[in-house]
Scaffold this motif. Structure first.
Motif, PDB file in Angstrom:
ATOM      1  N   GLU A  25      48.840  59.476  32.400  1.00  0.00           N
ATOM      2  CA  GLU A  25      49.877  59.544  33.421  1.00  0.00           C
ATOM      3  C   GLU A  25      49.925  58.256  34.229  1.00  0.00           C
ATOM      4  O   GLU A  25      50.901  57.995  34.939  1.00  0.00           O
ATOM      5  CB  GLU A  25      49.627  60.737  34.352  1.00  0.00           C
ATOM      6  N   LEU A  26      48.854  57.454  34.151  1.00  0.00           N
ATOM      7  CA  LEU A  26      48.761  56.179  34.851  1.00  0.00           C
ATOM      8  C   LEU A  26      48.453  55.072  33.858  1.00  0.00           C
ATOM      9  O   LEU A  26      47.893  55.315  32.788  1.00  0.00           O
ATOM     10  CB  LEU A  26      47.651  56.224  35.914  1.00  0.00           C
ATOM     11  N   ASP A  27      48.810  53.849  34.243  1.00  0.00           N
ATOM     12  CA  ASP A  27      48.428  52.682  33.451  1.00  0.00           C
ATOM     13  C   ASP A  27      47.140  52.070  33.974  1.00  0.00           C
ATOM     14  O   ASP A  27      46.442  51.357  33.235  1.00  0.00           O
ATOM     15  CB  ASP A  27      49.536  51.632  33.489  1.00  0.00           C
ATOM     16  N   ALA A  28      46.825  52.331  35.240  1.00  0.00           N
ATOM     17  CA  ALA A  28      45.601  51.785  35.828  1.00  0.00           C
ATOM     18  C   ALA A  28      45.248  52.570  37.080  1.00  0.00           C
ATOM     19  O   ALA A  28      46.102  53.218  37.692  1.00  0.00           O
ATOM     20  CB  ALA A  28      45.771  50.309  36.172  1.00  0.00           C
ATOM     21  N   LEU A  29      43.981  52.513  37.462  1.00  0.00           N
ATOM     22  CA  LEU A  29      43.487  53.155  38.681  1.00  0.00           C
ATOM     23  C   LEU A  29      42.672  52.132  39.461  1.00  0.00           C
ATOM     24  O   LEU A  29      41.779  51.485  38.895  1.00  0.00           O
ATOM     25  CB  LEU A  29      42.623  54.364  38.352  1.00  0.00           C
ATOM     26  N   ILE A  30      42.983  51.992  40.751  1.00  0.00           N
ATOM     27  CA  ILE A  30      42.274  51.034  41.604  1.00  0.00           C
ATOM     28  C   ILE A  30      41.447  51.794  42.626  1.00  0.00           C
ATOM     29  O   ILE A  30      41.963  52.655  43.351  1.00  0.00           O
ATOM     30  CB  ILE A  30      43.260  50.094  42.326  1.00  0.00           C
ATOM     31  N   THR A  31      40.174  51.495  42.688  1.00  0.00           N
ATOM     32  CA  THR A  31      39.272  52.056  43.704  1.00  0.00           C
ATOM     33  C   THR A  31      38.517  50.889  44.347  1.00  0.00           C
ATOM     34  O   THR A  31      38.521  49.760  43.833  1.00  0.00           O
ATOM     35  CB  THR A  31      38.269  53.045  43.092  1.00  0.00           C
ATOM     36  N   ASN A  47      34.806  49.466  45.673  1.00  0.00           N
ATOM     37  CA  ASN A  47      33.345  49.572  45.696  1.00  0.00           C
ATOM     38  C   ASN A  47      32.872  48.565  46.728  1.00  0.00           C
ATOM     39  O   ASN A  47      32.667  47.391  46.430  1.00  0.00           O
ATOM     40  CB  ASN A  47      32.765  49.253  44.323  1.00  0.00           C
ATOM     41  N   GLY A  48      32.718  49.030  47.987  1.00  0.00           N
ATOM     42  CA  GLY A  48      32.476  48.109  49.080  1.00  0.00           C
ATOM     43  C   GLY A  48      33.756  47.365  49.385  1.00  0.00           C
ATOM     44  O   GLY A  48      34.762  47.952  49.748  1.00  0.00           O
ATOM     45  N   THR A  49      33.735  46.052  49.202  1.00  0.00           N
ATOM     46  CA  THR A  49      34.936  45.251  49.415  1.00  0.00           C
ATOM     47  C   THR A  49      35.546  44.774  48.090  1.00  0.00           C
ATOM     48  O   THR A  49      36.561  44.091  48.088  1.00  0.00           O
ATOM     49  CB  THR A  49      34.603  44.016  50.275  1.00  0.00           C
ATOM     50  N   THR A  50      34.923  45.170  46.983  1.00  0.00           N
ATOM     51  CA  THR A  50      35.394  44.723  45.673  1.00  0.00           C
ATOM     52  C   THR A  50      36.304  45.771  45.051  1.00  0.00           C
ATOM     53  O   THR A  50      35.880  46.911  44.828  1.00  0.00           O
ATOM     54  CB  THR A  50      34.205  44.460  44.729  1.00  0.00           C
ATOM     55  N   PRO A  51      37.547  45.424  44.769  1.00  0.00           N
ATOM     56  CA  PRO A  51      38.422  46.390  44.091  1.00  0.00           C
ATOM     57  C   PRO A  51      38.032  46.538  42.616  1.00  0.00           C
ATOM     58  O   PRO A  51      37.823  45.545  41.913  1.00  0.00           O
ATOM     59  CB  PRO A  51      39.810  45.766  44.235  1.00  0.00           C
ATOM     60  N   GLU A  52      37.899  47.774  42.192  1.00  0.00           N
ATOM     61  CA  GLU A  52      37.602  48.060  40.793  1.00  0.00           C
ATOM     62  C   GLU A  52      38.869  48.608  40.135  1.00  0.00           C
ATOM     63  O   GLU A  52      39.435  49.593  40.603  1.00  0.00           O
ATOM     64  CB  GLU A  52      36.460  49.066  40.672  1.00  0.00           C
ATOM     65  N   VAL A  53      39.278  47.968  39.066  1.00  0.00           N
ATOM     66  CA  VAL A  53      40.517  48.324  38.370  1.00  0.00           C
ATOM     67  C   VAL A  53      40.154  48.842  36.987  1.00  0.00           C
ATOM     68  O   VAL A  53      39.555  48.120  36.188  1.00  0.00           O
ATOM     69  CB  VAL A  53      41.468  47.114  38.250  1.00  0.00           C
ATOM     70  N   MET A  54      40.508  50.096  36.722  1.00  0.00           N
ATOM     71  CA  MET A  54      40.297  50.667  35.394  1.00  0.00           C
ATOM     72  C   MET A  54      41.653  50.792  34.717  1.00  0.00           C
ATOM     73  O   MET A  54      42.518  51.528  35.167  1.00  0.00           O
ATOM     74  CB  MET A  54      39.616  52.035  35.464  1.00  0.00           C
ATOM     75  N   LEU A  55      41.829  50.043  33.627  1.00  0.00           N
ATOM     76  CA  LEU A  55      43.062  50.088  32.858  1.00  0.00           C
ATOM     77  C   LEU A  55      43.002  51.218  31.834  1.00  0.00           C
ATOM     78  O   LEU A  55      41.933  51.458  31.254  1.00  0.00           O
ATOM     79  CB  LEU A  55      43.295  48.762  32.138  1.00  0.00           C
ATOM     80  N   GLU A  56      44.141  51.876  31.622  1.00  0.00           N
ATOM     81  CA  GLU A  56      44.186  52.892  30.565  1.00  0.00           C
ATOM     82  C   GLU A  56      43.898  52.247  29.219  1.00  0.00           C
ATOM     83  O   GLU A  56      43.179  52.805  28.399  1.00  0.00           O
ATOM     84  CB  GLU A  56      45.558  53.569  30.577  1.00  0.00           C
ATOM     85  N   GLY A  57      44.452  51.069  28.983  1.00  0.00           N
ATOM     86  CA  GLY A  57      43.991  50.205  27.906  1.00  0.00           C
ATOM     87  C   GLY A  57      44.625  50.346  26.549  1.00  0.00           C
ATOM     88  O   GLY A  57      44.460  49.465  25.709  1.00  0.00           O
ATOM     89  N   SER A  58      45.359  51.427  26.281  1.00  0.00           N
ATOM     90  CA  SER A  58      45.868  51.631  24.926  1.00  0.00           C
ATOM     91  C   SER A  58      47.190  50.916  24.668  1.00  0.00           C
ATOM     92  O   SER A  58      47.616  50.813  23.523  1.00  0.00           O
ATOM     93  CB  SER A  58      46.033  53.127  24.642  1.00  0.00           C
ATOM     94  N   ASN A  59      47.839  50.434  25.722  1.00  0.00           N
ATOM     95  CA  ASN A  59      49.144  49.801  25.586  1.00  0.00           C
ATOM     96  C   ASN A  59      49.099  48.389  26.160  1.00  0.00           C
ATOM     97  O   ASN A  59      49.082  48.207  27.377  1.00  0.00           O
ATOM     98  CB  ASN A  59      50.216  50.620  26.306  1.00  0.00           C
ATOM     99  N   PRO A  60      49.077  47.345  25.321  1.00  0.00           N
ATOM    100  CA  PRO A  60      49.018  45.968  25.824  1.00  0.00           C
ATOM    101  C   PRO A  60      50.169  45.612  26.754  1.00  0.00           C
ATOM    102  O   PRO A  60      49.990  44.832  27.686  1.00  0.00           O
ATOM    103  CB  PRO A  60      49.072  45.125  24.538  1.00  0.00           C
ATOM    104  N   THR A  61      51.358  46.174  26.511  1.00  0.00           N
ATOM    105  CA  THR A  61      52.499  45.898  27.389  1.00  0.00           C
ATOM    106  C   THR A  61      52.211  46.389  28.800  1.00  0.00           C
ATOM    107  O   THR A  61      52.455  45.680  29.784  1.00  0.00           O
ATOM    108  CB  THR A  61      53.774  46.575  26.852  1.00  0.00           C
ATOM    109  N   ALA A  62      51.679  47.607  28.902  1.00  0.00           N
ATOM    110  CA  ALA A  62      51.325  48.155  30.212  1.00  0.00           C
ATOM    111  C   ALA A  62      50.174  47.365  30.836  1.00  0.00           C
ATOM    112  O   ALA A  62      50.172  47.110  32.044  1.00  0.00           O
ATOM    113  CB  ALA A  62      50.939  49.628  30.069  1.00  0.00           C
ATOM    114  N   ASN A  63      49.197  46.963  30.025  1.00  0.00           N
ATOM    115  CA  ASN A  63      48.062  46.181  30.547  1.00  0.00           C
ATOM    116  C   ASN A  63      48.548  44.871  31.168  1.00  0.00           C
ATOM    117  O   ASN A  63      48.113  44.494  32.269  1.00  0.00           O
ATOM    118  CB  ASN A  63      47.069  45.870  29.427  1.00  0.00           C
ATOM    119  N   ARG A  64      49.436  44.177  30.462  1.00  0.00           N
ATOM    120  CA  ARG A  64      49.945  42.903  30.991  1.00  0.00           C
ATOM    121  C   ARG A  64      50.734  43.119  32.276  1.00  0.00           C
ATOM    122  O   ARG A  64      50.604  42.340  33.234  1.00  0.00           O
ATOM    123  CB  ARG A  64      50.824  42.223  29.937  1.00  0.00           C
ATOM    124  N   ALA A  65      51.542  44.182  32.312  1.00  0.00           N
ATOM    125  CA  ALA A  65      52.329  44.457  33.513  1.00  0.00           C
ATOM    126  C   ALA A  65      51.419  44.756  34.706  1.00  0.00           C
ATOM    127  O   ALA A  65      51.676  44.298  35.825  1.00  0.00           O
ATOM    128  CB  ALA A  65      53.274  45.626  33.256  1.00  0.00           C
TER     129      ALA A  65
END
Length: 344
Positions: A85-91, A93-111
């Motif tokens: 349902e998402l292309d990425a999730l941002i959380t 960790n302290g002051t460092t943003p952690e970005v988890m990409l869904e990863g299966s779609n390169p077009t979505a990853n680049r966007a």
């Protein structure tokens, strides 16, 4: 004079063959129109989830035309990411943003990466902060994911469908043009018995073809395989069956092999464009609905879920039922199509 006579004969053949004339002039225009819609679709707008302390990213990401959804907990956001349902999730960790990409779609990853880079730059400029270095991870796939890994599952489905459709259609057409089908129709056999017999006969060969293509793609070409090979084989078999029944159905309306091949631009090419090679979200709404009415779409979606995302039955059940439904529908239409040859 002899050359002129041959030329006139060929011209007369084409002029009297209305279907060939229509496909020669209309099919290219339809395919080109479809290509225009696909390649000139809207820019992909990534869907990004934020949770907890990452909320300040919301406005910065929305300014980059990203769809941002806030979640109260990271677990809730990750569940949405796992359901694609998402292309990425941002959380945070302290002051460092952690970005988890869904990863299966390169077009979505680049966007996502383009939007994230611009958003972090704007946040740094507005807050006077030091450089923000997001930590990137992938739920599925990896940063070094090859192009063949992304498009391999789709192309497996496309090749299986295309070759079975063509071979089954031409073979069934020959059965009719050589008189074999007419002799069967003159017997007490029911139409559904004839259709089922042909489907079973051709189906045995599609089993071996599906097995060979699946094994070769994964073991020899090394296409990413995160899920069960058994599910891959199941989906290729169901795609083969839908292609088989569709090919035999359309062959009933072709007078020769040329006319059977002429169905390819109208039946196969649009399905390839709408199979997932290009994000359907960027296409006009009505064209998205057309994509959902094609067998290759469901086969490709299921193969993506199995081979790249490593998902199981719950993720592909709808696709399985859809392909079974297509096959049964085409078989029923095959039975009805035989009425033009014999009333039973």
């Amino acid at each position: 004079m002899r050359v002129r006579a041959i030329t006139l004969r060929i011209l007369q053949q084409f002029i009297h063959d209305k279907r060939t004339m229509a496909l020669m002039f209309i099919a290219p225009l339809l395919v080109l129109s479809l290509m225009s819609l696909v390649f000139n679709g809207d820019a992909y707008e990534p869907k990004i989830g934020v949770s907890g302390g990452a909320v300040p990213f919301t406005r910065a990401l929305e300014a980059q035309n990203a769809t941002v959804i806030a979640y109260e907990s990271a677990d809730e956001g990750k569940a949405a990411l796992q359901e694609s349902e998402l292309d990425a999730l941002i959380t945070l960790n302290g002051t460092t943003p952690e970005v988890m990409l869904e990863g299966s779609n390169p077009t979505a990853n680049r966007a996502v990466m383009l939007a994230l880079t611009a958003a972090t730059r704007n946040l740094q400029s507005a807050g006077g902060e030091g450089q923000i270095q997001p930590k990137i991870s992938y739920l599925y796939g990896a940063e070094d994911m090859k192009t063949i890994d992304r498009f391999g599952p789709i192309m497996i489905g496309v090749f299986v469908f295309f070759f079975v459709f063509l071979i089954a259609g031409v073979s069934f057409l020959r059965e009719r043009t050589t008189g074999t089908l007419e002799r069967l129709l003159s017997t007490p056999l029911k139409r559904w018995e004839i259709v089922l017999g042909y489907v079973c006969g051709f189906g045995i060969f599609t089993v071996f073809q599906a097995l060979l293509i699946s094994w070769f793609s994964i073991q020899v070409l090394g296409i990413m395989m995160a899920g069960s090979f058994g599910y891959v084989l199941l989906m290729t078999l169901l795609l083969s069956m839908s292609a088989l029944t569709l090919g035999t159905l359309l062959s009933a309306y072709a007078a020769n092999e040329l006319q059977m091949i002429q169905f390819i631009p109208l039946v196969i090419v649009p399905q390839i464009f709408l199979s997932g090679l290009f994000p359907l979200d960027t296409l006009p709404f009505w064209l998205q609905r057309v994509g959902l009415a094609t067998p290759i779409y469901y086969g490709s979606e299921a193969l993506m879920n199995i081979m790249i995302r490593g998902k199981g039955w719950s993720a592909i059940a709808l696709d399985v039922y859809a392909l079974i439904g297509f096959s049964l529908l085409f078989m029923l239409l095959n039975v009805l199509a035989l009425r033009k040859h014999r009333k039973m």
